[in-house]
Enzyme design. Structure first.
Site, mmCIF file in Angstrom:
data_model
loop_
_atom_site.group_PDB
_atom_site.id
_atom_site.type_symbol
_atom_site.label_atom_id
_atom_site.label_comp_id
_atom_site.label_asym_id
_atom_site.label_seq_id
_atom_site.Cartn_x
_atom_site.Cartn_y
_atom_site.Cartn_z
ATOM 1 N N GLY A 44 4.231 -1.125 -0.497
ATOM 2 C CA GLY A 44 2.920 -1.369 -1.102
ATOM 3 C C GLY A 44 2.960 -2.469 -2.142
ATOM 4 O O GLY A 44 2.058 -3.312 -2.229
ATOM 5 N N CYS A 45 4.025 -2.485 -2.932
ATOM 6 C CA CYS A 45 4.150 -3.484 -4.005
ATOM 7 C C CYS A 45 4.410 -4.875 -3.427
ATOM 8 O O CYS A 45 3.938 -5.880 -3.961
ATOM 9 C CB CYS A 45 5.261 -3.079 -4.966
ATOM 10 S SG CYS A 45 4.925 -1.474 -5.746
ATOM 11 N N THR A 46 5.157 -4.925 -2.328
ATOM 12 C CA THR A 46 5.414 -6.205 -1.662
ATOM 13 C C THR A 46 4.118 -6.745 -1.070
ATOM 14 O O THR A 46 3.801 -7.934 -1.209
ATOM 15 C CB THR A 46 6.492 -6.028 -0.577
ATOM 16 O OG1 THR A 46 7.689 -5.548 -1.205
ATOM 17 C CG2 THR A 46 6.779 -7.336 0.143
#
Length: 155
Positions: A44-46
């Site tokens: 998700g952060c990527t």
């Protein structure tokens, strides 16, 4: 701490990638997006960082700079930034001072266990250092486009 829309944010200093010491006051005259994310190199952060990267030129055209913040260390941040080709800096908030300032540390549940972690949140600060908009409990799909539109509406 918690801020209301229109509040002037207190100045802060934080360590970031590219050997930078970032101060909020250095962005006076520009809009600033500060986004908090749980962990470097997770799916998700990527995706979220990639969305900010892909729209970076549009943010720049809207006189807006971007900073990502998590509790990861600078080495992890440098690797994440380089691997994903992020054109913006990542702040290491190991002591959670920024997380506490923006009140993004929340009790979370994962696999039935409770722990404290960063609730994905984004803050848009206007050119005078006032909180223009905030998003909490962010869902990644479509979020960055929404932030961009809010930044464009400021100018």
């Amino acid at each position: 701490m918690s801020f209301n829309l229109g509040d002037t944010l207190p100045d802060f200093t934080a360590q970031a990638t590219s050997d930078q010491e970032i101060q909020l006051s250095q962005f006076k005259g520009k809009n600033l997006v500060i986004y908090f994310y749980p962990k470097d190199s997770t799916p998700g952060c990527t995706t979220q960082g990639g969305d900010f990267r892909d729209l970076y030129a549009d943010f720049q055209a809207a006189n807006t700079e971007i900073l990502g913040v998590s509790r990861d260390g600078l080495r992890s941040h440098e690797n994440f930034k380089a691997k994903q080709n992020f054109p913006f800096e990542l702040i290491s908030d190991k002591d959670e001072s920024l997380c506490k300032l923006f009140d993004v540390i929340k009790l979370k549940k994962m696999y039935g266990k409770e722990h404290y972690g960063i609730e994905r949140s984004t803050f848009l600060i206007d050119r005078e250092g006032k909180l223009a908009q905030e998003w909490r409990k962010v869902k990644v799909p479509g979020h960055v486009q929404e932030v961009l539109e809010a930044a464009q509406a400021l100018d």
